[in-house]
Design a protein around this motif. Structure first.
Motif, PDB file in Angstrom:
ATOM      1  N   LEU A 166     -36.167 -77.090 -36.070  1.00  0.00           N
ATOM      2  CA  LEU A 166     -35.256 -76.976 -37.213  1.00  0.00           C
ATOM      3  C   LEU A 166     -34.096 -76.032 -36.946  1.00  0.00           C
ATOM      4  O   LEU A 166     -33.036 -76.156 -37.562  1.00  0.00           O
ATOM      5  N   GLU A 167     -34.303 -75.071 -36.079  1.00  0.00           N
ATOM      6  CA  GLU A 167     -33.220 -74.173 -35.653  1.00  0.00           C
ATOM      7  C   GLU A 167     -33.657 -73.483 -34.366  1.00  0.00           C
ATOM      8  O   GLU A 167     -34.839 -73.273 -34.140  1.00  0.00           O
ATOM      9  N   ARG A 186     -37.692 -71.861 -35.999  1.00  0.00           N
ATOM     10  CA  ARG A 186     -38.441 -72.558 -37.039  1.00  0.00           C
ATOM     11  C   ARG A 186     -38.552 -74.041 -36.718  1.00  0.00           C
ATOM     12  O   ARG A 186     -37.670 -74.634 -36.105  1.00  0.00           O
ATOM     13  N   LEU A 207     -39.660 -72.767 -43.131  1.00  0.00           N
ATOM     14  CA  LEU A 207     -38.253 -72.407 -43.026  1.00  0.00           C
ATOM     15  C   LEU A 207     -38.118 -70.904 -42.806  1.00  0.00           C
ATOM     16  O   LEU A 207     -39.022 -70.124 -43.110  1.00  0.00           O
ATOM     17  N   GLU A 208     -36.959 -70.502 -42.296  1.00  0.00           N
ATOM     18  CA  GLU A 208     -36.721 -69.100 -41.940  1.00  0.00           C
ATOM     19  C   GLU A 208     -36.781 -68.191 -43.173  1.00  0.00           C
ATOM     20  O   GLU A 208     -36.267 -68.521 -44.241  1.00  0.00           O
ATOM     21  N   ARG A 216     -31.234 -72.281 -45.082  1.00  0.00           N
ATOM     22  CA  ARG A 216     -32.430 -73.066 -45.386  1.00  0.00           C
ATOM     23  C   ARG A 216     -32.054 -74.530 -45.643  1.00  0.00           C
ATOM     24  O   ARG A 216     -32.770 -75.447 -45.230  1.00  0.00           O
ATOM     25  N   GLN A 219     -31.569 -76.297 -42.411  1.00  0.00           N
ATOM     26  CA  GLN A 219     -32.841 -76.621 -41.759  1.00  0.00           C
ATOM     27  C   GLN A 219     -33.481 -77.860 -42.389  1.00  0.00           C
ATOM     28  O   GLN A 219     -34.018 -78.724 -41.679  1.00  0.00           O
ATOM     29  N   ILE A 220     -33.422 -77.963 -43.714  1.00  0.00           N
ATOM     30  CA  ILE A 220     -33.939 -79.163 -44.377  1.00  0.00           C
ATOM     31  C   ILE A 220     -33.117 -80.390 -43.985  1.00  0.00           C
ATOM     32  O   ILE A 220     -33.668 -81.491 -43.766  1.00  0.00           O
ATOM     33  N   PHE A 242     -41.211 -72.882 -47.786  1.00  0.00           N
ATOM     34  CA  PHE A 242     -39.774 -73.123 -47.731  1.00  0.00           C
ATOM     35  C   PHE A 242     -38.980 -71.823 -47.859  1.00  0.00           C
ATOM     36  O   PHE A 242     -37.751 -71.837 -47.745  1.00  0.00           O
ATOM     37  N   LEU A 267     -31.037 -76.944 -50.972  1.00  0.00           N
ATOM     38  CA  LEU A 267     -31.863 -77.849 -50.163  1.00  0.00           C
ATOM     39  C   LEU A 267     -32.531 -78.904 -51.040  1.00  0.00           C
ATOM     40  O   LEU A 267     -32.830 -80.017 -50.568  1.00  0.00           O
TER      41      LEU A 267
END
Length: 341
Positions: A166-167, A186, A207-208, A216, A219-220, A242, A267
């Protein structure tokens, strides 16, 4: 960003000690972080073990999501999982080979003789012994593998496991306040339920925590792009931490957590646009609690979510993450929901 990871292994390999020693040396640049992310083999596989006796599709699926805060308290976590009666558990913050959690394999210890299968993926390789408190408590010890990650635990047969980065910003590579130096980023774990009557994907996401709502959301968005390729229009359940810390905490404002969370955490706009809903799958109640390290303190927020596409959600609950003596085993409670086509 790494592509989706699909290689399955029985045991994720321990990082080479020389590589870890080099990673601990300055400078903590993004370029060096990316090199170690490529060089450490555990970042390129998924640890997978099938259930000993796969369960037939139950018709009504009970699912749990739990940030287990290292999964140090396996016996109590097992009891909580049994109390939940879940067919599937989506875990985050699961150690593997960390001194702070006994240097063992907490996930296998949790499963024991119960017979579930699992998929496990590495979020971070820890270069230290943990946070500042854990470094003091475990001074002089060494990590056997240093893994920290996500898992899906179930007796259902799974197919096509995927690890979705995700990152990979290297945010944790320099550490924070002299502790928690990490390689990694993440991620989410996804797998298809092999014997479901229709295509159904399970996703364990984390998530971070030390970021803002826009990050966030990004990332979603990364997760949803991956799911567009893996499971276009398929039924899907995403659950996990989350870290929705921009939602208001406590009081009468709690109802907005379900009714209009996108006001604070955009998100949810992206999730709605991808066909996901959350109102029937969640309770407007906090999921944080004061954990074993005596943090955090009230007021508590709702960080943990289950969002659903293509299924009917009923009977959401928040289960207190306490052992038999009433002591906390995590700084998050477990959330559960019943799901059916």
């Amino acid at each position: 960003m790494r592509p989706l990871i699909s290689m399955l292994v029985q045991d994720l390999p321990a990082p080479d000690s020389a590589t870890l020693a080099e990673a601990r040396q300055p400078p903590a640049t993004r370029e060096r972080h990316d090199r170690f992310l490529q060089d450490i083999g555990a970042f390129h596989g998924i640890e997978y073990r099938p259930p000993s006796h796969p369960l037939a599709w139950p018709g009504r699926l009970r699912l749990a999501a739990f940030n287990a805060e290292r999964l140090k308290y396996r016996e109590a976590a097992r009891a909580l999982l049994d109390r939940a009666g879940a067919h599937v558990a989506l875990f985050s913050e699961v150690d593997l080979g960390m001194a702070r959690s006994g240097n063992g394999h907490p996930l296998r210890e949790l499963i024991g003789a119960a017979g579930e299968g699992y998929v496990y993926g590495v979020e971070f390789v820890e270069l230290d012994l943990g946070d500042a408190r854990e470094m003091r408590e475990h001074a002089g010890e060494h990590n056997a593998r240093g893994f920290h990650g996500n898992a899906i635990v179930t007796k259902l047969a799974l197919a096509e496991p995927r690890l979705i980065p995700l990152e990979e910003s290297g945010f944790w590579f320099p550490g924070r306040d002299g502790a928690q130096r990490r390689v990694g980023g993440r991620m989410a774990l996804a797998a298809r339920v092999a014997d479901a009557p229709r295509p159904l994907w399970l996703v364990s996401a984390h998530l971070e925590s030390k970021t803002d709502a826009a990050d966030r959301q990004a990332q979603i968005q990364t997760l949803l792009r991956a799911l567009d390729k893996l499971a276009p229009d398929a039924a899907c359940i995403i659950g996990g931490d989350f870290n929705t810390k921009d939602l208001p905490h406590g009081g009468e404002e709690q109802q907005v957590w379900l009714e209009a969370p996108e006001r604070y955490e955009p998100l949810f706009d992206d999730l709605r646009g991808a066909g996901f809903e959350w109102v029937a799958a969640n309770v407007a109640a906090p999921t944080q609690r004061t954990g074993p390290s005596h943090k955090p303190e009230p007021p508590f927020g709702k960080l943990d979510w289950i969002v659903v596409r293509g299924m009917k959600a009923e009977r959401p609950q928040v289960l207190a993450a306490l052992d038999g003596q009433g002591r906390p085993i995590s700084d998050h409670d477990m959330i559960t929901v019943d799901l059916s086509f």
